[in-house]
Design a protein around this motif. Structure first.
Motif, short mmCIF file in Angstrom:
data_model
loop_
_atom_site.label_atom_id
_atom_site.label_comp_id
_atom_site.label_asym_id
_atom_site.label_seq_id
_atom_site.Cartn_x
_atom_site.Cartn_y
_atom_site.Cartn_z
N GLN A 1 -17.78 18.24 8.87
CA GLN A 1 -18.83 19.12 8.50
C GLN A 1 -19.27 19.28 7.14
O GLN A 1 -20.13 19.10 6.61
N LEU A 2 -18.11 19.92 6.23
CA LEU A 2 -17.96 20.46 4.70
C LEU A 2 -18.09 18.55 4.03
O LEU A 2 -18.79 18.48 3.32
N THR A 3 -17.09 17.78 4.58
CA THR A 3 -17.70 15.98 3.76
C THR A 3 -19.53 16.19 4.13
O THR A 3 -19.34 15.39 3.07
N GLN A 4 -19.99 16.36 4.98
CA GLN A 4 -21.27 16.01 5.56
C GLN A 4 -21.95 15.98 4.43
O GLN A 4 -22.81 16.05 3.68
N VAL A 5 -21.53 17.41 4.22
CA VAL A 5 -22.50 18.54 3.68
C VAL A 5 -22.63 18.08 1.64
O VAL A 5 -23.55 18.18 1.46
N LEU A 6 -21.32 18.06 1.80
CA LEU A 6 -20.91 17.67 0.12
C LEU A 6 -21.68 16.41 -0.54
O LEU A 6 -22.21 15.73 -1.43
N VAL A 7 -21.48 15.13 0.54
CA VAL A 7 -22.27 13.93 0.45
C VAL A 7 -23.01 14.15 0.02
O VAL A 7 -24.23 13.37 -0.41
N GLY B 1 -28.35 14.10 -5.17
CA GLY B 1 -28.12 14.57 -7.13
C GLY B 1 -28.53 16.37 -6.85
O GLY B 1 -28.32 16.36 -8.22
N GLN B 2 -27.66 16.90 -5.62
CA GLN B 2 -27.81 18.45 -6.36
C GLN B 2 -26.37 18.02 -7.33
O GLN B 2 -26.30 18.74 -7.83
N TYR B 3 -25.57 17.06 -6.74
CA TYR B 3 -24.39 17.08 -7.80
C TYR B 3 -24.22 15.23 -7.46
O TYR B 3 -24.37 14.81 -7.51
N ARG B 4 -24.62 15.54 -9.55
CA ARG B 4 -24.92 13.92 -9.97
C ARG B 4 -23.43 13.57 -10.72
O ARG B 4 -22.26 14.27 -10.31
N GLU B 5 -23.27 12.53 -10.90
CA GLU B 5 -22.11 11.53 -11.14
C GLU B 5 -21.46 12.39 -12.15
O GLU B 5 -22.34 12.59 -13.25
N TYR B 6 -19.93 12.44 -12.20
CA TYR B 6 -18.82 13.38 -12.94
C TYR B 6 -19.41 14.42 -13.41
O TYR B 6 -18.76 15.16 -13.63
N GLY C 1 -9.99 19.72 -13.06
CA GLY C 1 -10.81 20.15 -12.00
C GLY C 1 -11.49 18.74 -10.39
O GLY C 1 -10.90 17.78 -11.37
N THR C 2 -12.51 19.00 -10.30
CA THR C 2 -13.00 17.64 -9.41
C THR C 2 -14.52 17.29 -9.21
O THR C 2 -15.62 17.90 -9.85
N PHE C 3 -14.49 16.54 -9.97
CA PHE C 3 -16.07 15.62 -9.82
C PHE C 3 -16.60 14.38 -8.99
O PHE C 3 -16.00 13.64 -8.72
N VAL C 4 -17.63 14.43 -9.15
CA VAL C 4 -18.87 13.57 -8.66
C VAL C 4 -17.86 12.32 -9.41
O VAL C 4 -18.25 11.95 -10.43
N ALA C 5 -17.92 11.25 -8.55
CA ALA C 5 -17.01 9.67 -8.76
C ALA C 5 -18.76 9.36 -9.24
O ALA C 5 -19.77 9.01 -8.37
#
Length: 228
Positions: free
Chosen positions: A2-8, A14-19, A59-63
């Protein structure tokens, strides 16, 4: 799951953008009322699937989204990028005529010390560097080849238009590799970051026309092979 689905979904929206940096594991635990191990497993799954990447101590970033290359027919970098709506371009980094050594002659089916052109190019899409390529072309097949021709036109167009030579078959070999310092400087990557090493042998019937060694950014490409 569920968490992976929410984040994807948030990445796709576009709520979390590349990099962009994602919330930390601890912050995600608080946001979704989950245990640390559950959050960690979700992030590991997203990293494996290429949605995110981690930088030690940062940290962790959007690829960034990768380019999917289907390996079911002969393809051209230029045409593939155009089909994806990208503007392809090429920078010729070096161009020289040299006598091939024994190892290269064996790979290309040439006589030892026979002349070939060595062309190193940087391939870009929308100005972003994607591939670092070194090509070897038998000089006897392409007399008077110039750097200018390969700067402004795709290589296979030069073959066809200037020499009436058409590529009918190509064999490619893929392997994992680590980026070298010189390649990284052009690809905007750090030395030893993961990349894909691609060796292409292109032919007109049984005549070898081109031997190219490419280093493709590991964060930018994925490949699909159709098996029947």
């Amino acid at each position: 799951m569920q968490l992976t689905q929410v984040l994807v979904k948030k990445m796709n929206a576009g709520q979390y953008r590349e990099y962009e940096k994602l919330p930390s594991e601890r912050e995600l635990c608080g946001m979704y009322e989950l245990s640390r191990i559950t959050v960690r497993q979700a992030l590991q799954e997203l990293e494996r699937e290429g949605y995110i990447y981690k930088e030690h101590g940062k940290g962790t970033f959007v690829a960034p989204k990768s380019y999917n290359q289907r390996l079911v027919k002969l393809y051209s970098f230029t045409e593939e990028m155009k089909a994806m709506g990208k503007e392809p371009s090429t920078k010729v980094l070096s161009f020289q005529r040299l006598a091939v050594n024994e190892r290269l002659a064996e790979k290309m089916g040439l006589d030892d010390q026979e002349d070939a052109y060595q062309v190193t190019r940087l391939r870009l899409a929308d100005g972003e560097p994607l591939m670092y390529e070194t090509s070897y072309l038998p000089a006897r097949l392409f007399p008077n080849l110039t750097e200018k021709a390969l700067t402004y036109r795709p290589m296979y167009d030069v073959f066809a238009d200037d020499y009436q030579i058409t590529v009918t078959k190509a064999v490619e070999r893929f392997a994992a590799t680590a980026v070298r310092a010189q390649e990284g400087a052009f690809l905007e990557m750090r030395e030893n970051q993961p990349a894909m090493l691609i060796k292409r042998f292109a032919y007109q019937n049984k005549q070898l026309l081109e031997y190219t060694v490419s280093v493709a950014r590991g964060d930018k490409f994925d490949y699909t092979v159709e098996l029947t």
